[in-house]
Design a protein around this motif. Structure first.
Motif, PDB file in Angstrom:
ATOM      1  N   HIS A 111      10.470  26.302  -4.210  1.00  0.00           N
ATOM      2  CA  HIS A 111       9.032  27.135  -3.555  1.00  0.00           C
ATOM      3  C   HIS A 111       9.534  28.292  -2.986  1.00  0.00           C
ATOM      4  N   SER A 112      10.852  28.301  -2.391  1.00  0.00           N
ATOM      5  CA  SER A 112      11.072  29.550  -1.710  1.00  0.00           C
ATOM      6  C   SER A 112      11.421  30.642  -2.598  1.00  0.00           C
ATOM      7  N   ASN A 136       2.102  23.280  -3.467  1.00  0.00           N
ATOM      8  CA  ASN A 136       3.628  23.124  -3.789  1.00  0.00           C
ATOM      9  C   ASN A 136       3.597  22.707  -5.232  1.00  0.00           C
ATOM     10  N   LYS A 185      10.464  21.790  -5.584  1.00  0.00           N
ATOM     11  CA  LYS A 185      11.507  21.327  -4.459  1.00  0.00           C
ATOM     12  C   LYS A 185      11.138  22.571  -3.432  1.00  0.00           C
ATOM     13  N   VAL A 186      11.832  22.329  -2.465  1.00  0.00           N
ATOM     14  CA  VAL A 186      11.917  23.435  -1.343  1.00  0.00           C
ATOM     15  C   VAL A 186      12.457  24.577  -1.707  1.00  0.00           C
ATOM     16  N   PHE A 188       7.136  16.851  -2.535  1.00  0.00           N
ATOM     17  CA  PHE A 188       6.453  17.561  -1.868  1.00  0.00           C
ATOM     18  C   PHE A 188       5.203  17.995  -2.336  1.00  0.00           C
TER      19      PHE A 188
END
Length: 202
Positions: A187-188, A166, A183-184, A132
């Motif tokens: 990031h969060s 990202n 990774k998702v 990403f």
């Protein structure tokens, strides 16, 4: 790379390191430079002034400039609208910066638990891949910067974080993984930590 449960270097130092976080301006505004008035060769047009008189004044200013030797500085002499006029000093950019990016806010991070969470997150190879990772065509512009050192006077480990891209990019040390993209979940989690460091409005 670090053993199981141990963050990879240099992130294994984060829990006890001196950590400064920066909120950065993620774009570089165009420089606003003074411009000469149209058709006046640097002399501002005075509203309501007869154009012939304006041309005479312009010619007089240009003739005066030719009489002043290049490099001669006359205290107090400033010709409005003329960039680089004799005696005019260039305007220096005094904006505070971190790794060339403008600093909007900075915070010394004292919370050991927060630093440990950050160390574990950044120190785990499994939190990164390039699936990403993305940057605009204009380049990489981070919103945050981190600088940490194990002791006062030690070389700092500087890195930049771009949530929009990202990506996390190291600047003063070798990045320990093949991928810089988050990774998702990474990031969060990183966003959550950064919000705690910089509450909304700071």
């Amino acid at each position: 790379m670090g053993c199981a449960g141990q963050p990879a270097a240099p992130f294994d130092q984060l829990k006890t390191a001196n950590l400064t976080a920066y909120r950065l301006q993620n774009n570089e505004p165009a420089s606003v430079l003074p411009t000469a008035a149209p058709g006046a060769a640097g002399t501002p047009i005075i509203p309501g002034l007869d154009p012939n008189l304006q041309n005479s004044i312009t010619a007089g200013v240009q003739a005066l400039q030719k009489l002043i030797p290049p490099g001669l500085q006359i205290p107090g002499l400033q010709i409005p609208g003329v960039t680089g006029a004799p005696g005019a000093a260039p305007i220096a950019d005094t904006t505070p910066r971190f790794q060339t990016y403008r600093i909007l806010a900075q915070q010394q991070v004292m919370d050991a638990d927060l630093k440990e969470s950050l160390g574990k997150l950044l120190g785990d190879k499994d939190n990164f891949d390039n699936q990403f990772a993305r940057c605009p065509a204009s380049g990489f512009f981070p919103e945050f910067g981190l600088s940490f050192a194990s002791a006062v006077g030690a070389q700092s480990n500087d890195l930049l974080v771009s949530l929009a891209c990202n990506q996390v990019v190291s600047r003063t040390f070798s990045w320990p993984y093949p991928a810089t993209g988050m990774k998702v979940g990474t990031h969060s989690d990183l966003n959550e930590i950064l919000v705690k460091i910089f509450p909304q409005g700071t």
